[in-house]
Design an enzyme around this catalytic site. Structure first.
Site: not given
Ligand code: GLY
Length: 258
Positions: A160, A247
Site C-alpha cells: 500500500h 491498518c
Molecule cells: N494481508 C493484508 C492484505 O493483503 O490486505
C-alpha cells in the site's frame, strides 16, 4: 473524542492475502496478544477503542483501515482490490453510519484505505496492486468539492501507499522513496528511510508521539531526530500477514451528537 474502530484478529488469519511477502506460519495466540497490546496502547493514548465483531471467515478482517476512509465531512466505504476482503465492508459501514454521512466507491473502481494518506486538506492516493485509477478518481470526485486536494502516486514493490509513506505530522512524512513515485513538488517534507524495510514507513502518530513497529531502531532514530518521540510495538506475527500500524484501526474525531 478520538474514536478508534478496530476488529479482533480472525481465526483464519493464516489464510490472509499476501502480495509481496512469502507465507510463514502465524502464531494466532501471539498475534492476538500483539493486537490486544495495540488496542490497549491506543486507549492509553486517549482513543475510545470500538471493537467490531470478529469475522473469523475473513482472514484479513483485522485490517479495518482498508474498508473505509473517514474525513471530517463524510465516511467513504471503499471497494478493496481483492474480492476476499469485500465481505468486511458492511459491518464497518454500519459502525460509521452514526458518525458521518456515507459515500462509497463502486465498480469498476477499487480502493484500499491503506492507499489513502491524509495530511490536513491534502489527500495522497497510491495507485497500487489494490487501488486503480478509477477508484482514485471516484474519491477525488467526493473529496475535492469538500476542499481537499487529491494527488495520486504510483506505488511499486510494496502493498500500500502507507507501506512506503507514513505521516509524522500534516507537513512531514517518512518515505521509502524507491517504492513511491512522488510528484515534482510534494505537499510535504520527506524523511527518507532505508529502502527495503517494507511496512516500517507505516507509523502512527498519536497524542504527541509516533508509534513504530519494533525491530527497526534506525527508523525510530530518524523519527526522533526530527523531534518526534517514538514508542515501539511488537507486531512480529501481524507483520507476517502484511500488516502495518495504521491498518489495524480507523481513527477519527467523534461528534458529540453521534
Ligand atoms: N494481508 C493484508 C492484505 O493483503 O490486505
Amino acid at each position: 473524542m478520538l474514536i478508534a474502530v478496530t476488529r479482533p484478529v480472525s481465526a483464519s488469519i493464516a489464510h490472509c492475502q499476501l502480495t509481496f511477502l512469502d507465507r510463514q506460519p502465524i502464531d494466532l495466540a501471539r498475534a492476538r496478544r500483539q493486537h490486544d497490546d495495540y488496542c490497549r496502547t491506543l486507549a492509553e493514548l486517549g482513543a475510545h477503542v470500538v471493537s467490531l465483531p470478529a469475522l473469523d471467515d475473513c482472514p484479513d478482517a483485522v485490517f479495518v483501515e482498508d474498508a473505509a476512509i473517514v474525513l471530517d465531512e463524510i465516511a467513504v466505504t471503499t471497494r478493496p482490490g481483492v474480492e476476499s476482503r469485500r465481505a468486511e465492508l458492511a459491518s464497518v459501514a454500519e459502525a460509521l453510519a452514526g458518525h458521518r454521512p456515507a459515500a462509497e466507491i463502486v465498480a469498476p473502481g477499487t480502493l484500499d484505505g491503506g492507499d489513502v494518506l491524509r495530511l490536513g486538506r491534502e489527500i495522497c492516493v497510491g495507485l497500487s496492486t489494490r487501488t486503480n485509477r478509477e477508484g482514485a478518481e471516484q474519491l477525488r470526485a467526493l473529496v475535492e468539492p469538500l476542499g481537499y486536494r487529491l494527488t495520486t502516486m504510483r506505488v511499486t514493490g510494496c502493498l500500500h501507499l502507507k507501506s512506503a509513506l507514513g505521516r509524522l505530522d500534516d507537513h512531514t512524512v517518512l518515505a521509502d522513496l524507491p517504492a513511491v513515485t512522488l510528484p515534482a513538488s510534494p505537499p510535504f517534507d520527506v524523511v527518507a528511510i532505508p529502502h527495503g524495510t517494507p511496512a516500517f514507513a507505516d507509523v502512527l502518530p498519536l497524542a504527541g508521539m509516533v508509534l513504530v513497529p519494533c525491530g527497526f531502531p534506525g527508523v525510530a532514530r530518524l523519527i526522533e531526530a526530527r523531534g518526534f518521540p517514538t514508542r515501539a510495538l511488537d507486531l512480529s506475527e501481524l507483520l507476517k500477514a502484511e500488516a502495518g500500524l495504521t491498518c489495524m484501526s480507523i481513527l477519527f474525531e467523534g461528534r458529540h451528537n453521534a
